[in-house]
Design an enzyme around this catalytic site. Structure first.
Site, PDB file in Angstrom:
ATOM      1  N   ASP A  88     -79.880 -71.375   3.747  1.00 34.42           N
ATOM      2  CA  ASP A  88     -80.837 -71.498   4.859  1.00 34.42           C
ATOM      3  C   ASP A  88     -80.994 -70.179   5.592  1.00 34.42           C
ATOM      4  OD1 ASP A  88     -78.066 -71.919   5.675  1.00 34.42           O
ATOM      5  OD2 ASP A  88     -78.864 -72.234   7.683  1.00 34.42           O
ATOM      6  N   GLU A  95     -76.054 -73.444   7.415  1.00 32.02           N
ATOM      7  CA  GLU A  95     -75.033 -72.687   8.118  1.00 32.02           C
ATOM      8  C   GLU A  95     -75.528 -72.267   9.493  1.00 32.02           C
ATOM      9  OE1 GLU A  95     -72.987 -68.738   9.167  1.00 32.02           O
ATOM     10  OE2 GLU A  95     -75.087 -69.195   8.941  1.00 32.02           O
TER      11      GLU A  95
HETATM   12 ZN   LIG Z   1     -75.587 -65.747   7.642  1.00 34.99          ZN
END
Ligand SMILES: [Zn+2]
Length: 414
Positions: free
Chosen positions: A84, A177
């Site tokens: 992401d 994340e």
């Molecule tokens: Zn990162």
């Protein structure tokens, strides 16, 4: 060592064109469709390299293994990057532009904006290198597709050279994340590794061995609402109480605006309110985990003082743990960072150990039982439309990971 930089660059450019912006406003996992698409592509590419166990699990995480080339019990290590990109800047329709070579000065972007040397002093040391920027309308997503592309090249390089002795190398690409959900579906036994490395860092030669320890404080203020016409002596305005509380926090110390290096802080960052009820969320951060309790005590003391001032007001404080300093765990297993340092030495490069003023998936993985320092991979100005990547530093990251894999096979036998 000859790393195929054209192939590395091609893959990187291919990945950044797939929008994978994390979406904090959904509970779907992963939070955006692009992460599924990028994951599917990576599985296909890993399989075509000959990595037969490559798979995208039900949560969208991509797993695979570069099989060991040496016999006997050799420790397994894991390489990780996240699919992401940050929601802090637009990520769809990224148009990467390659600057080859960077000749110095400000970098003009297609939308008329520019990456200024004055605001990105790291550029001074990157003259002559190959950089990748965007048209200024989106972030680049080198955070962390520089990590993804580099790990893919590590796998490809090692698969093509079965004569390089190394143990099993687990590959893991995680999702979301950037919105704190990177390890939600991390499976320690599936990883089956003794140490891990996130490739998610900035300038070359850095080993991040510490992160903040972090708690989130939610402070609720309960007032009393009446019609304003008859408020005299009755109304207790929770918005005003919450505002006074925020204003009473230290201004010249213990704040992100006034601290650096190893200093911690309290950071109010979310505020909701009505007359009857208001809430403030405060991030508590410190490298010294024990100091988080002091920060929480400060909040409790301020709340107590306010309540003494107006007994009709009710304040509740709730503290929840977010993550703990990576260094707390790496100190228990120093080999993970020591071998990373040795690998730099073997390549004739200098390196430095650093501390991230934030968190990393590595800190969560470490506390789940997989010691995981973070390695640099040439990301700059992350989370911004002025983000850029340095291809030469991605190549260096691949070289470093290859040597690291060899060192684990030589020295990491238990
Ligand atoms: Zn990162």
């Amino acid at each position: 060592m000859h790393i195929n930089r054209e192939r590395l660059l091609d893959r990187f450019l291919q990945y950044v064109k797939i929008g994978t912006t994390a979406n904090p406003n959904t509970q779907d996992y992963p939070s955006s469709r692009g992460q599924w698409l990028l994951g599917e592509l990576l599985v296909k590419q890993l399989r075509s390299m000959g990595i037969e166990d490559a798979e995208q699990d039900v949560h969208g995480l991509v797993w695979g293994t570069v099989p060991a080339t040496c016999p006997g019990p050799v420790p397994t290590i894991l390489l990780n990057a996240h699919l992401d990109t940050s929601p802090e800047a637009p990520g769809d329709h990224c148009k990467p532009e390659v600057i080859e070579p960077y000749s110095g000065g400000d970098i003009p972007l297609a939308n008329g904006d520019k990456i200024e040397l004055a605001h990105s002093p790291e550029l001074a040391s990157l003259v002559g290198k190959t950089l990748v920027v965007t048209d200024g309308k989106t972030l680049l997503g080198a955070d962390d597709k520089a990590g993804v592309a580099s790990i893919m090249e590590v796998a490809n390089y090692l698969i093509e050279r079965p004569n390089i002795p190394h143990g099993p190398i687990r590959i893991l690409f995680t999702c979301d994340e950037e919105i704190g959900r990177g390890t939600r579906h991390f499976d320690l036994s599936k990883a089956g590794a003794i140490a891990g490395y996130t490739l998610d860092g900035g300038a070359s030669g850095t080993i991040d061995v510490e992160t903040f320890s972090a708690d989130l404080a939610t402070i609720k203020f309960y007032g009393h609402n009446t019609h304003p016409s008859v408020g005299k002596g009755k109304m207790v305005n929770a918005i005003k109480a919450a505002s006074l509380f925020v204003a009473s926090l230290p201004i010249d110390r213990l704040s992100p605006e006034t601290t650096c290096n190893r200093e911690g802080f309290l950071h109010p960052y979310v505020f909701h309110g009505s007359v009857s009820e208001a809430s403030v969320q405060v991030l508590l951060r410190d490298f010294d985990t024990a100091k988080l309790a002091d920060h929480a005590d400060l909040l409790r003391q301020l709340a107590e003082d306010m309540q003494q001032g107006d007994k009709r007001l009710r304040i509740e404080i709730h503290i929840e743990e977010q993550y703990r300093n990576l260094g707390d765990k790496l100190r228990e297993f120093p080999l993970a960072a020591d071998l990373a340092e040795q690998a730099f030495r073997k390549l004739g490069r200098t390196s430095k150990r650093d501390a991230i003023r934030g968190g990393s998936d590595g800190s969560l993985m470490s506390h789940l039982g997989l010691p995981t320092p973070n390695l640099s991979v040439g990301q700059y100005n992350i989370h911004s439309t002025k983000e850029f990547a340095c291809l030469d530093e991605m190549v260096q990251a691949v070289e470093h990971a290859v040597v690291l894999a060899e060192l684990w096979a030589q020295q990491g036998r238990f």
